[in-house]
Write a protein that holds these residues in place. Structure first.
Motif, PDB file in Angstrom:
ATOM      1  N   HIS A   1       2.559 -30.392  57.338  1.00  0.00           N
ATOM      2  CA  HIS A   1       3.039 -30.760  56.003  1.00  0.00           C
ATOM      3  C   HIS A   1       2.693 -29.683  54.992  1.00  0.00           C
ATOM      4  O   HIS A   1       3.509 -29.291  54.169  1.00  0.00           O
ATOM      5  N   HIS A   2       1.453 -29.236  55.037  1.00  0.00           N
ATOM      6  CA  HIS A   2       0.953 -28.306  54.027  1.00  0.00           C
ATOM      7  C   HIS A   2       1.707 -26.991  54.102  1.00  0.00           C
ATOM      8  O   HIS A   2       2.196 -26.457  53.104  1.00  0.00           O
ATOM      9  N   HIS A  19       4.928 -27.866  51.680  1.00  0.00           N
ATOM     10  CA  HIS A  19       4.451 -27.368  50.388  1.00  0.00           C
ATOM     11  C   HIS A  19       4.589 -25.854  50.279  1.00  0.00           C
ATOM     12  O   HIS A  19       5.205 -25.327  49.358  1.00  0.00           O
ATOM     13  N   VAL A  65       4.019 -19.981  39.091  1.00  0.00           N
ATOM     14  CA  VAL A  65       3.475 -21.036  39.962  1.00  0.00           C
ATOM     15  C   VAL A  65       3.860 -20.773  41.418  1.00  0.00           C
ATOM     16  O   VAL A  65       3.024 -20.814  42.313  1.00  0.00           O
ATOM     17  N   PHE A  87     -11.510 -30.418  38.476  1.00  0.00           N
ATOM     18  CA  PHE A  87     -10.820 -31.681  38.219  1.00  0.00           C
ATOM     19  C   PHE A  87      -9.337 -31.492  38.480  1.00  0.00           C
ATOM     20  O   PHE A  87      -8.723 -30.556  38.010  1.00  0.00           O
ATOM     21  N   GLY A  88      -8.757 -32.431  39.194  1.00  0.00           N
ATOM     22  CA  GLY A  88      -7.333 -32.301  39.449  1.00  0.00           C
ATOM     23  C   GLY A  88      -7.076 -31.276  40.542  1.00  0.00           C
ATOM     24  O   GLY A  88      -7.893 -31.077  41.437  1.00  0.00           O
ATOM     25  N   SER A  89      -5.950 -30.624  40.437  1.00  0.00           N
ATOM     26  CA  SER A  89      -5.528 -29.700  41.500  1.00  0.00           C
ATOM     27  C   SER A  89      -6.061 -28.311  41.236  1.00  0.00           C
ATOM     28  O   SER A  89      -6.221 -27.907  40.088  1.00  0.00           O
ATOM     29  N   ASN A 114      -4.742 -25.602  39.347  1.00  0.00           N
ATOM     30  CA  ASN A 114      -3.342 -25.535  39.797  1.00  0.00           C
ATOM     31  C   ASN A 114      -3.051 -24.284  40.618  1.00  0.00           C
ATOM     32  O   ASN A 114      -3.547 -24.154  41.719  1.00  0.00           O
ATOM     33  N   TRP A 133      -6.195 -28.964  46.137  1.00  0.00           N
ATOM     34  CA  TRP A 133      -5.120 -29.899  45.829  1.00  0.00           C
ATOM     35  C   TRP A 133      -5.262 -31.059  46.826  1.00  0.00           C
ATOM     36  O   TRP A 133      -5.637 -30.850  47.978  1.00  0.00           O
ATOM     37  N   GLU A 134      -4.915 -32.248  46.389  1.00  0.00           N
ATOM     38  CA  GLU A 134      -5.109 -33.407  47.277  1.00  0.00           C
ATOM     39  C   GLU A 134      -4.298 -33.273  48.563  1.00  0.00           C
ATOM     40  O   GLU A 134      -4.726 -33.736  49.629  1.00  0.00           O
ATOM     41  N   HIS A 135      -3.148 -32.619  48.485  1.00  0.00           N
ATOM     42  CA  HIS A 135      -2.332 -32.543  49.693  1.00  0.00           C
ATOM     43  C   HIS A 135      -3.042 -31.774  50.809  1.00  0.00           C
ATOM     44  O   HIS A 135      -2.682 -31.907  51.965  1.00  0.00           O
ATOM     45  N   TYR A 147      -5.746 -34.939  51.977  1.00  0.00           N
ATOM     46  CA  TYR A 147      -5.622 -36.379  51.834  1.00  0.00           C
ATOM     47  C   TYR A 147      -5.335 -37.100  53.125  1.00  0.00           C
ATOM     48  O   TYR A 147      -5.852 -38.182  53.382  1.00  0.00           O
ATOM     49  N   LEU A 148      -4.509 -36.514  53.980  1.00  0.00           N
ATOM     50  CA  LEU A 148      -4.167 -37.179  55.233  1.00  0.00           C
ATOM     51  C   LEU A 148      -5.390 -37.294  56.141  1.00  0.00           C
ATOM     52  O   LEU A 148      -5.509 -38.240  56.909  1.00  0.00           O
ATOM     53  N   GLU A 179      -8.681 -38.601  53.012  1.00  0.00           N
ATOM     54  CA  GLU A 179      -8.381 -39.479  51.878  1.00  0.00           C
ATOM     55  C   GLU A 179      -9.017 -38.908  50.618  1.00  0.00           C
ATOM     56  O   GLU A 179      -8.823 -37.765  50.310  1.00  0.00           O
ATOM     57  N   ASN A 180      -9.833 -39.711  49.914  1.00  0.00           N
ATOM     58  CA  ASN A 180     -10.369 -39.214  48.653  1.00  0.00           C
ATOM     59  C   ASN A 180     -11.659 -38.419  48.838  1.00  0.00           C
ATOM     60  O   ASN A 180     -12.215 -37.919  47.866  1.00  0.00           O
TER      61      ASN A 180
END
Lengths: 300, 232
Positions: free
Chosen positions: A69-70, A74, A114, A167-169, A205, A223-225, A228-229, A232-233
Protein backbone atom coordinates in the motif's frame (compact mmCIF):
# COMPACT_ATOMS: atom_id res chain seq x y z
CA UNK A 1 10.60 1.55 -24.16
CA UNK A 2 13.20 -0.31 -26.20
CA UNK A 3 14.08 0.22 -29.79
CA UNK A 4 15.50 3.66 -29.23
CA UNK A 5 18.62 4.16 -31.26
CA UNK A 6 21.78 5.23 -29.52
CA UNK A 7 22.31 8.68 -31.06
CA UNK A 8 18.70 9.51 -30.30
CA UNK A 9 19.03 8.51 -26.68
CA UNK A 10 22.05 10.73 -26.26
CA UNK A 11 20.17 13.61 -27.78
CA UNK A 12 17.35 12.98 -25.36
CA UNK A 13 19.75 13.33 -22.47
CA UNK A 14 19.53 9.92 -20.89
CA UNK A 15 20.23 10.97 -17.39
CA UNK A 16 23.37 9.93 -15.62
CA UNK A 17 25.05 11.85 -12.90
CA UNK A 18 28.19 12.35 -14.95
CA UNK A 19 26.35 14.29 -17.62
CA UNK A 20 24.35 16.47 -15.27
CA UNK A 21 26.47 16.44 -12.18
CA UNK A 22 24.82 18.53 -9.57
CA UNK A 23 26.40 18.47 -6.11
CA UNK A 24 23.29 16.92 -4.71
CA UNK A 25 23.36 13.91 -6.96
CA UNK A 26 26.25 12.67 -4.82
CA UNK A 27 23.71 11.97 -2.14
CA UNK A 28 22.46 9.05 -4.15
CA UNK A 29 24.54 5.91 -3.63
CA UNK A 30 22.97 4.40 -6.76
CA UNK A 31 22.74 7.18 -9.31
CA UNK A 32 20.47 5.32 -11.61
CA UNK A 33 17.72 7.59 -12.74
CA UNK A 34 16.47 6.04 -15.90
CA UNK A 35 14.45 8.28 -18.07
CA UNK A 36 11.64 7.06 -20.23
CA UNK A 37 11.85 8.25 -23.79
CA UNK A 38 8.53 8.26 -25.51
CA UNK A 39 8.56 8.11 -29.28
CA UNK A 40 9.78 11.40 -30.60
CA UNK A 41 8.59 13.39 -27.61
CA UNK A 42 11.30 14.00 -25.06
CA UNK A 43 9.68 13.79 -21.67
CA UNK A 44 11.72 13.66 -18.52
CA UNK A 45 9.67 11.51 -16.20
CA UNK A 46 10.49 10.52 -12.69
CA UNK A 47 9.99 6.84 -12.10
CA UNK A 48 8.66 4.93 -9.14
CA UNK A 49 11.81 3.22 -7.85
CA UNK A 50 11.35 -0.20 -6.28
CA UNK A 51 12.61 -0.74 -2.76
CA UNK A 52 15.94 -2.60 -2.92
CA UNK A 53 14.41 -5.78 -1.47
CA UNK A 54 11.26 -7.86 -2.07
CA UNK A 55 8.10 -6.25 -0.77
CA UNK A 56 7.48 -9.04 1.74
CA UNK A 57 11.03 -9.28 3.05
CA UNK A 58 10.55 -6.83 5.91
CA UNK A 59 8.03 -9.11 7.59
CA UNK A 60 7.05 -9.51 10.36
CA UNK A 61 8.20 -6.02 11.32
CA UNK A 62 6.61 -4.30 8.37
CA UNK A 63 3.99 -6.39 6.61
CA UNK A 64 3.86 -7.01 2.89
CA UNK A 65 0.42 -5.39 2.87
CA UNK A 66 1.82 -2.20 4.39
CA UNK A 67 4.70 -2.05 1.93
CA UNK A 68 2.41 -2.75 -1.01
CA UNK A 69 0.00 0.00 0.00
CA UNK A 70 2.67 2.45 1.07
CA UNK A 71 4.86 2.01 -1.98
CA UNK A 72 2.27 0.89 -4.51
CA UNK A 73 -0.39 3.49 -3.71
CA UNK A 74 0.97 6.41 -1.72
CA UNK A 75 4.48 6.63 -3.16
CA UNK A 76 3.22 5.86 -6.64
CA UNK A 77 0.56 8.58 -6.48
CA UNK A 78 3.24 11.14 -5.60
CA UNK A 79 5.35 10.08 -8.57
CA UNK A 80 2.38 10.34 -10.91
CA UNK A 81 1.30 13.63 -9.36
CA UNK A 82 4.81 15.08 -9.67
CA UNK A 83 5.17 14.12 -13.31
CA UNK A 84 1.81 15.65 -14.12
CA UNK A 85 2.65 18.89 -12.34
CA UNK A 86 6.11 19.48 -13.75
CA UNK A 87 5.31 18.52 -17.33
CA UNK A 88 6.17 21.42 -19.58
CA UNK A 89 7.89 23.41 -16.86
CA UNK A 90 11.58 24.01 -16.24
CA UNK A 91 11.38 21.73 -13.20
CA UNK A 92 11.09 18.87 -15.67
CA UNK A 93 14.77 19.18 -16.58
CA UNK A 94 16.08 19.13 -13.04
CA UNK A 95 17.32 16.42 -10.72
CA UNK A 96 14.84 15.46 -8.06
CA UNK A 97 16.72 17.08 -5.18
CA UNK A 98 16.87 20.32 -7.13
CA UNK A 99 13.14 20.13 -7.84
CA UNK A 100 12.54 19.73 -4.10
CA UNK A 101 14.63 22.77 -3.21
CA UNK A 102 13.33 24.92 -6.04
CA UNK A 103 9.70 24.14 -5.33
CA UNK A 104 10.19 24.69 -1.59
CA UNK A 105 10.77 28.25 -2.65
CA UNK A 106 12.48 29.23 0.61
CA UNK A 107 9.46 28.46 2.75
CA UNK A 108 6.56 29.40 0.47
CA UNK A 109 6.18 26.08 -1.27
CA UNK A 110 4.88 25.89 -4.78
CA UNK A 111 2.37 23.18 -5.75
CA UNK A 112 4.89 20.58 -6.96
CA UNK A 113 6.72 20.64 -3.62
CA UNK A 114 4.56 18.11 -1.80
CA UNK A 115 4.86 15.52 -4.55
CA UNK A 116 8.54 16.16 -5.24
CA UNK A 117 9.49 16.01 -1.57
CA UNK A 118 7.39 12.94 -0.89
CA UNK A 119 8.93 11.11 -3.86
CA UNK A 120 12.38 11.93 -2.53
CA UNK A 121 11.41 11.11 1.07
CA UNK A 122 9.97 7.74 0.21
CA UNK A 123 12.88 6.71 -2.02
CA UNK A 124 15.15 7.65 0.89
CA UNK A 125 12.96 5.79 3.39
CA UNK A 126 12.89 2.48 1.52
CA UNK A 127 16.65 2.62 1.13
CA UNK A 128 17.06 3.32 4.84
CA UNK A 129 15.76 -0.13 5.67
CA UNK A 130 16.79 -3.67 4.89
CA UNK A 131 15.70 -7.17 5.80
CA UNK A 132 17.61 -8.24 8.89
CA UNK A 133 18.37 -4.63 9.74
CA UNK A 134 19.03 -3.14 13.13
CA UNK A 135 22.10 -3.69 15.24
CA UNK A 136 24.59 -0.93 15.77
CA UNK A 137 26.58 1.37 13.54
CA UNK A 138 30.35 1.30 13.49
CA UNK A 139 33.32 3.26 12.25
CA UNK A 140 33.10 6.96 11.60
CA UNK A 141 29.32 7.01 12.04
CA UNK A 142 29.50 5.56 15.53
CA UNK A 143 32.35 7.90 16.36
CA UNK A 144 30.32 10.95 15.41
CA UNK A 145 27.21 9.63 17.16
CA UNK A 146 29.16 9.27 20.38
CA UNK A 147 30.79 12.64 19.89
CA UNK A 148 27.58 14.54 19.19
CA UNK A 149 25.07 12.70 21.38
CA UNK A 150 27.18 11.18 24.12
CA UNK A 151 26.14 7.64 23.26
CA UNK A 152 24.25 5.58 20.73
CA UNK A 153 21.41 5.08 23.23
CA UNK A 154 21.03 8.82 23.75
CA UNK A 155 20.88 9.43 20.02
CA UNK A 156 18.17 6.80 19.70
CA UNK A 157 16.25 8.37 22.58
CA UNK A 158 16.25 11.72 20.82
CA UNK A 159 15.26 10.08 17.56
CA UNK A 160 12.34 8.30 19.24
CA UNK A 161 11.21 11.50 20.91
CA UNK A 162 11.31 13.41 17.64
CA UNK A 163 9.30 10.69 15.93
CA UNK A 164 6.67 10.68 18.70
CA UNK A 165 6.49 14.44 19.10
CA UNK A 166 5.87 15.12 15.42
CA UNK A 167 2.18 15.95 15.81
CA UNK A 168 0.21 14.81 12.83
CA UNK A 169 1.97 13.68 9.69
CA UNK A 170 5.66 14.00 9.06
CA UNK A 171 9.12 12.51 9.33
CA UNK A 172 11.95 12.15 11.81
CA UNK A 173 15.56 12.38 10.67
CA UNK A 174 19.16 11.83 11.56
CA UNK A 175 21.09 14.34 9.50
CA UNK A 176 24.58 15.74 9.02
CA UNK A 177 24.72 19.47 9.39
CA UNK A 178 27.71 21.31 8.00
CA UNK A 179 27.69 24.74 9.56
CA UNK A 180 27.17 27.21 6.81
CA UNK A 181 25.67 30.62 6.64
CA UNK A 182 22.88 30.79 4.16
CA UNK A 183 23.22 34.44 3.22
CA UNK A 184 24.07 35.06 -0.39
CA UNK A 185 27.82 35.31 -0.71
CA UNK A 186 28.57 35.22 2.99
CA UNK A 187 31.08 32.64 4.03
CA UNK A 188 31.34 30.83 7.32
CA UNK A 189 33.90 33.04 9.10
CA UNK A 190 35.66 30.40 11.16
CA UNK A 191 34.94 27.10 9.55
CA UNK A 192 35.99 24.07 11.41
CA UNK A 193 35.35 20.41 10.98
CA UNK A 194 34.08 20.43 14.57
CA UNK A 195 31.18 22.68 13.54
CA UNK A 196 29.89 19.93 11.35
CA UNK A 197 27.75 17.61 13.37
CA UNK A 198 24.98 15.08 13.50
CA UNK A 199 21.53 16.32 14.44
CA UNK A 200 18.09 14.86 14.97
CA UNK A 201 15.25 16.73 13.29
CA UNK A 202 11.54 16.34 12.75
CA UNK A 203 9.57 17.77 9.87
CA UNK A 204 5.85 18.11 9.18
CA UNK A 205 4.06 16.60 6.21
CA UNK A 206 6.36 16.55 3.19
CA UNK A 207 9.14 18.81 4.42
CA UNK A 208 12.64 17.33 4.64
CA UNK A 209 15.98 18.69 5.88
CA UNK A 210 17.32 19.19 2.34
CA UNK A 211 15.51 22.50 2.45
CA UNK A 212 17.67 23.55 5.41
CA UNK A 213 20.81 22.49 3.58
CA UNK A 214 21.32 19.49 5.85
CA UNK A 215 22.44 16.13 4.52
CA UNK A 216 19.86 13.57 5.60
CA UNK A 217 21.30 10.25 6.76
CA UNK A 218 18.28 8.34 8.04
CA UNK A 219 14.52 8.88 7.87
CA UNK A 220 11.45 7.34 9.42
CA UNK A 221 8.01 8.01 7.98
CA UNK A 222 5.54 8.82 10.78
CA UNK A 223 2.53 9.50 8.62
CA UNK A 224 -0.13 7.13 9.93
CA UNK A 225 -0.24 5.23 6.67
CA UNK A 226 3.31 4.04 7.37
CA UNK A 227 2.34 2.04 10.43
CA UNK A 228 -1.41 1.91 10.88
CA UNK A 229 -2.07 -1.49 9.34
CA UNK A 230 0.63 -3.11 11.47
CA UNK A 231 0.63 -1.08 14.67
CA UNK A 232 -2.67 0.83 14.68
CA UNK A 233 -2.17 3.88 16.90
CA UNK A 234 0.98 2.56 18.57
CA UNK A 235 3.50 4.78 16.85
CA UNK A 236 6.10 4.28 19.59
CA UNK A 237 6.12 0.51 18.99
CA UNK A 238 6.60 1.05 15.26
CA UNK A 239 9.52 3.41 15.88
CA UNK A 240 11.17 0.91 18.24
CA UNK A 241 10.85 -1.96 15.77
CA UNK A 242 12.15 0.27 13.00
CA UNK A 243 15.28 0.99 15.05
CA UNK A 244 15.79 -2.55 16.30
CA UNK A 245 14.94 -4.58 13.22
CA UNK A 246 14.83 -2.51 10.07
CA UNK A 247 17.45 0.25 9.96
CA UNK A 248 20.32 -0.28 7.54
CA UNK A 249 23.28 1.31 9.35
CA UNK A 250 25.50 0.48 6.36
CA UNK A 251 23.53 2.81 4.16
CA UNK A 252 23.55 5.48 6.86
CA UNK A 253 27.35 5.18 7.05
CA UNK A 254 27.78 5.50 3.30
CA UNK A 255 25.51 8.53 3.26
CA UNK A 256 27.64 10.05 6.00
CA UNK A 257 30.81 9.52 3.97
CA UNK A 258 29.25 11.30 1.01
CA UNK A 259 27.96 14.12 3.19
CA UNK A 260 31.32 14.66 4.84
CA UNK A 261 33.09 14.63 1.49
CA UNK A 262 30.66 17.17 0.17
CA UNK A 263 31.09 19.41 3.21
CA UNK A 264 34.88 19.22 2.88
CA UNK A 265 34.66 20.09 -0.81
CA UNK A 266 32.49 23.10 -0.04
CA UNK A 267 34.85 24.22 2.71
CA UNK A 268 37.76 24.06 0.24
CA UNK A 269 35.79 26.06 -2.31
CA UNK A 270 34.94 28.68 0.27
CA UNK A 271 38.59 28.90 1.27
CA UNK A 272 39.63 29.22 -2.35
CA UNK A 273 37.10 31.96 -2.93
CA UNK A 274 38.26 33.79 0.17
CA UNK A 275 41.88 33.64 -0.98
CA UNK A 276 40.94 34.91 -4.40
CA UNK A 277 39.13 37.84 -2.85
CA UNK A 278 42.17 38.64 -0.73
CA UNK A 279 44.44 38.54 -3.76
CA UNK A 280 42.12 40.86 -5.62
CA UNK A 281 42.22 43.44 -2.90
CA UNK A 282 46.01 43.48 -2.55
CA UNK A 283 46.48 43.72 -6.29
CA UNK A 284 43.98 46.42 -7.05
CA UNK A 285 44.87 50.06 -7.12
CA UNK A 286 44.60 51.94 -3.93
CA UNK A 287 41.14 53.30 -3.70
CA UNK A 288 40.48 56.65 -2.21
CA UNK A 289 38.55 55.96 0.87
CA UNK A 290 37.59 59.50 1.68
CA UNK A 291 37.82 62.87 0.15
CA UNK A 292 40.69 64.97 1.38
CA UNK A 293 39.74 68.58 1.43
CA UNK A 294 42.62 70.99 0.88
CA UNK A 295 42.24 73.16 3.89
CA UNK A 296 41.45 70.53 6.36
CA UNK A 297 43.27 67.62 7.67
CA UNK A 298 42.24 66.90 11.16
CA UNK A 299 44.81 65.00 13.06
CA UNK A 300 43.68 62.28 15.39
CA UNK B 1 -26.05 26.36 29.34
CA UNK B 2 -24.95 24.92 32.65
CA UNK B 3 -22.15 23.13 30.92
CA UNK B 4 -20.80 26.33 29.51
CA UNK B 5 -20.92 28.05 32.90
CA UNK B 6 -18.80 25.34 34.50
CA UNK B 7 -16.30 25.37 31.70
CA UNK B 8 -16.09 29.13 31.61
CA UNK B 9 -15.42 29.54 35.30
CA UNK B 10 -12.78 26.99 35.93
CA UNK B 11 -10.80 26.50 32.79
CA UNK B 12 -9.08 28.67 30.27
CA UNK B 13 -11.48 29.65 27.53
CA UNK B 14 -10.23 27.37 24.85
CA UNK B 15 -13.07 27.97 22.43
CA UNK B 16 -14.98 24.88 23.33
CA UNK B 17 -17.51 25.77 20.64
CA UNK B 18 -20.63 25.04 22.57
CA UNK B 19 -23.06 26.64 20.13
CA UNK B 20 -25.06 23.95 18.44
CA UNK B 21 -23.49 21.28 20.61
CA UNK B 22 -24.92 22.96 23.64
CA UNK B 23 -28.34 22.46 22.14
CA UNK B 24 -27.57 18.82 21.51
CA UNK B 25 -26.20 18.39 25.02
CA UNK B 26 -29.31 19.88 26.52
CA UNK B 27 -31.57 17.58 24.60
CA UNK B 28 -29.39 14.50 25.06
CA UNK B 29 -28.12 14.39 28.61
CA UNK B 30 -25.02 12.30 29.05
CA UNK B 31 -23.29 13.63 25.96
CA UNK B 32 -20.87 16.48 26.15
CA UNK B 33 -17.33 16.84 27.29
CA UNK B 34 -17.74 15.06 30.60
CA UNK B 35 -16.14 17.35 33.15
CA UNK B 36 -14.99 16.47 36.58
CA UNK B 37 -13.55 18.71 39.24
CA UNK B 38 -10.43 17.55 41.00
CA UNK B 39 -8.66 19.97 43.28
CA UNK B 40 -10.30 22.84 41.43
CA UNK B 41 -8.85 21.76 38.11
CA UNK B 42 -11.32 20.50 35.57
CA UNK B 43 -10.35 17.16 34.09
CA UNK B 44 -11.93 15.63 31.05
CA UNK B 45 -13.04 12.11 30.32
CA UNK B 46 -14.05 10.13 27.29
CA UNK B 47 -17.65 10.77 26.26
CA UNK B 48 -19.73 7.68 25.47
CA UNK B 49 -20.82 7.17 21.92
CA UNK B 50 -24.58 7.47 21.43
CA UNK B 51 -24.50 4.25 19.39
CA UNK B 52 -22.67 0.92 19.25
CA UNK B 53 -19.29 0.68 17.59
CA UNK B 54 -20.72 -1.48 14.81
CA UNK B 55 -23.81 0.64 14.26
CA UNK B 56 -22.30 2.70 11.44
CA UNK B 57 -21.38 -0.26 9.26
CA UNK B 58 -20.80 -0.67 6.40
CA UNK B 59 -19.90 2.98 6.06
CA UNK B 60 -17.42 2.93 8.93
CA UNK B 61 -16.34 -0.38 10.41
CA UNK B 62 -16.76 -1.23 14.07
CA UNK B 63 -13.02 -1.87 14.26
CA UNK B 64 -12.23 1.67 13.19
CA UNK B 65 -14.85 3.16 15.48
CA UNK B 66 -13.54 1.30 18.50
CA UNK B 67 -9.89 2.15 17.84
CA UNK B 68 -10.71 5.72 17.01
CA UNK B 69 -12.76 6.21 20.16
CA UNK B 70 -10.94 4.10 22.74
CA UNK B 71 -7.39 4.67 21.61
CA UNK B 72 -7.03 7.92 19.69
CA UNK B 73 -9.64 10.05 21.43
CA UNK B 74 -8.75 8.64 24.83
CA UNK B 75 -5.07 9.44 24.23
CA UNK B 76 -5.88 13.03 23.38
CA UNK B 77 -7.91 13.33 26.60
CA UNK B 78 -5.20 11.74 28.74
CA UNK B 79 -2.51 14.01 27.34
CA UNK B 80 -4.79 17.04 27.49
CA UNK B 81 -5.43 16.47 31.20
CA UNK B 82 -1.72 15.99 31.79
CA UNK B 83 -0.86 19.19 29.97
CA UNK B 84 -3.50 21.17 31.86
CA UNK B 85 -2.18 19.90 35.17
CA UNK B 86 1.34 20.90 34.21
CA UNK B 87 0.02 24.27 33.07
CA UNK B 88 -1.67 24.90 36.38
CA UNK B 89 1.57 24.12 38.22
CA UNK B 90 3.59 26.33 35.91
CA UNK B 91 1.16 29.22 36.28
CA UNK B 92 1.17 28.87 40.06
CA UNK B 93 4.97 29.04 40.04
CA UNK B 94 5.04 31.86 37.53
CA UNK B 95 7.17 29.75 35.19
CA UNK B 96 6.51 31.55 31.94
CA UNK B 97 8.83 29.40 29.86
CA UNK B 98 6.94 26.31 30.86
CA UNK B 99 3.59 27.99 30.32
CA UNK B 100 4.52 28.91 26.77
CA UNK B 101 6.15 25.54 26.14
CA UNK B 102 2.94 23.72 27.02
CA UNK B 103 0.80 25.62 24.52
CA UNK B 104 1.42 23.33 21.58
CA UNK B 105 0.55 20.22 23.59
CA UNK B 106 -2.64 21.89 24.82
CA UNK B 107 -3.61 22.99 21.33
CA UNK B 108 -2.95 19.57 19.90
CA UNK B 109 -4.50 17.38 22.57
CA UNK B 110 -7.26 19.78 23.59
CA UNK B 111 -8.08 20.31 19.96
CA UNK B 112 -8.16 16.55 19.47
CA UNK B 113 -10.64 16.23 22.31
CA UNK B 114 -12.88 19.04 21.05
CA UNK B 115 -12.86 17.86 17.48
CA UNK B 116 -13.57 14.23 18.21
CA UNK B 117 -16.34 15.08 20.64
CA UNK B 118 -18.05 16.96 17.83
CA UNK B 119 -17.32 14.16 15.39
CA UNK B 120 -19.12 11.40 17.31
CA UNK B 121 -22.23 13.50 17.46
CA UNK B 122 -22.18 14.23 13.75
CA UNK B 123 -22.63 10.56 13.01
CA UNK B 124 -25.73 8.44 13.39
CA UNK B 125 -26.68 4.94 12.34
CA UNK B 126 -28.63 4.75 9.10
CA UNK B 127 -31.67 3.34 10.83
CA UNK B 128 -31.82 6.39 13.06
CA UNK B 129 -31.67 8.88 10.24
CA UNK B 130 -27.98 8.90 9.45
CA UNK B 131 -27.26 9.85 5.87
CA UNK B 132 -30.57 11.55 5.27
CA UNK B 133 -30.38 14.90 3.55
CA UNK B 134 -30.71 17.94 5.78
CA UNK B 135 -34.07 19.60 6.26
CA UNK B 136 -35.40 22.81 7.64
CA UNK B 137 -33.25 25.84 8.09
CA UNK B 138 -30.02 23.96 7.50
CA UNK B 139 -31.25 22.54 4.19
CA UNK B 140 -32.38 25.99 3.13
CA UNK B 141 -29.05 27.52 4.11
CA UNK B 142 -27.14 24.89 2.13
CA UNK B 143 -29.26 25.50 -0.95
CA UNK B 144 -28.78 29.23 -0.63
CA UNK B 145 -25.04 29.17 -0.09
CA UNK B 146 -24.04 26.17 -2.20
CA UNK B 147 -26.92 25.49 -4.54
CA UNK B 148 -27.54 21.96 -3.40
CA UNK B 149 -26.42 19.33 -0.93
CA UNK B 150 -24.58 17.56 -3.75
CA UNK B 151 -22.60 20.70 -4.50
CA UNK B 152 -21.70 21.03 -0.84
CA UNK B 153 -20.61 17.40 -0.63
CA UNK B 154 -18.49 17.88 -3.71
CA UNK B 155 -16.83 20.94 -2.21
CA UNK B 156 -16.11 19.20 1.07
CA UNK B 157 -14.75 16.18 -0.77
CA UNK B 158 -12.44 18.39 -2.79
CA UNK B 159 -11.19 20.24 0.28
CA UNK B 160 -10.63 17.03 2.17
CA UNK B 161 -8.74 15.36 -0.64
CA UNK B 162 -6.60 18.45 -1.13
CA UNK B 163 -5.59 18.58 2.50
CA UNK B 164 -1.98 17.45 2.65
CA UNK B 165 -1.25 15.55 5.81
CA UNK B 166 -3.55 15.35 8.80
CA UNK B 167 -6.50 17.59 9.53
CA UNK B 168 -10.24 18.20 9.45
CA UNK B 169 -12.82 19.45 6.99
CA UNK B 170 -15.60 21.55 8.48
CA UNK B 171 -19.00 22.84 7.53
CA UNK B 172 -19.21 25.98 9.59
CA UNK B 173 -21.62 28.78 10.27
CA UNK B 174 -20.11 32.21 10.16
CA UNK B 175 -22.13 33.88 12.91
CA UNK B 176 -21.39 37.41 11.79
CA UNK B 177 -21.84 36.96 8.08
CA UNK B 178 -24.75 34.57 8.64
CA UNK B 179 -23.40 32.26 5.98
CA UNK B 180 -22.25 28.69 5.72
CA UNK B 181 -18.59 28.10 5.03
CA UNK B 182 -16.40 25.12 4.27
CA UNK B 183 -13.07 25.27 6.10
CA UNK B 184 -10.15 23.02 6.75
CA UNK B 185 -7.85 22.91 9.73
CA UNK B 186 -4.49 21.20 10.07
CA UNK B 187 -3.63 18.50 12.58
CA UNK B 188 -5.99 18.92 15.55
CA UNK B 189 -6.50 22.65 15.30
CA UNK B 190 -10.08 23.34 16.27
CA UNK B 191 -12.26 25.38 13.93
CA UNK B 192 -12.01 28.45 16.10
CA UNK B 193 -8.40 28.84 14.97
CA UNK B 194 -9.74 29.79 11.55
CA UNK B 195 -12.03 32.49 12.93
CA UNK B 196 -13.72 33.36 16.20
CA UNK B 197 -17.05 33.71 14.40
CA UNK B 198 -17.06 30.19 13.07
CA UNK B 199 -19.36 27.66 14.69
CA UNK B 200 -18.71 24.04 13.74
CA UNK B 201 -21.76 22.27 12.34
CA UNK B 202 -20.13 19.24 10.82
CA UNK B 203 -16.55 18.06 11.15
CA UNK B 204 -14.94 15.29 9.16
CA UNK B 205 -11.76 13.71 10.43
CA UNK B 206 -9.40 13.19 7.50
CA UNK B 207 -6.49 11.90 9.53
CA UNK B 208 -5.51 8.57 8.08
CA UNK B 209 -6.49 6.80 11.30
CA UNK B 210 -10.11 7.70 10.57
CA UNK B 211 -10.29 5.42 7.55
CA UNK B 212 -7.09 3.55 6.94
CA UNK B 213 -8.22 0.15 8.12
CA UNK B 214 -10.89 0.22 5.46
CA UNK B 215 -8.34 0.87 2.78
CA UNK B 216 -10.64 -0.19 0.02
CA UNK B 217 -12.49 3.06 0.67
CA UNK B 218 -11.01 5.99 -1.14
CA UNK B 219 -11.01 9.24 0.81
CA UNK B 220 -13.64 10.61 -1.53
CA UNK B 221 -16.16 7.98 -0.57
CA UNK B 222 -15.45 8.52 3.08
CA UNK B 223 -16.52 12.09 2.85
CA UNK B 224 -20.05 11.33 1.77
CA UNK B 225 -21.76 12.37 4.93
CA UNK B 226 -22.98 9.27 6.62
CA UNK B 227 -24.40 11.12 9.51
CA UNK B 228 -27.11 13.40 10.57
CA UNK B 229 -26.15 16.98 10.17
CA UNK B 230 -26.78 19.11 13.21
CA UNK B 231 -29.73 21.38 12.80
CA UNK B 232 -28.94 25.01 13.49
Amino acid sequence: MHGVSLPFSFACGVRSSSIRASPRSFLWPTPNERRKVRCALITAQFELKRPPYPLDSLEPHMSRKTVEHHWGRHHRSHVDGLNAQIAGTQLEEMELEDVVIASYNKGSPLPPFVHAAQVWNHDFFWQSMKPGGGGKPSGKLMELIERDFGSFERMLKEFREAASAQFGSGWAWLAYKANRLDVGNAVNPCPSEKDNKLVIAKTPNAVNPLVWDYSPLLAIDVWEHAYYLDYENRRADYVSIFIEKLVSWDIVSSRLDIAMARAAERAREDERRRQEDDVEITNSEAVEMYVDSDNNSESE
Amino acid sequence: MALRAIAGKKTLTLGLGFGPRGAVAASCPGLGLRLRHVRGLVTFSLPDLPYDYGALEPAISGEIMQLHHQKHHQTYITNYNKALEQLEEAMAKGDSSKVVHLQSAIKFNGGGHINHSIFWQNLKPANEGGGEPPHGSLGWAIDTDYGSVEALVQKMNAEGAALQGSGWVWLALDKEMKKLKVETTANQDPLVTKGANLVPLLGIDVWEHAYYLQTELAVGLKLNPTGRLDQT
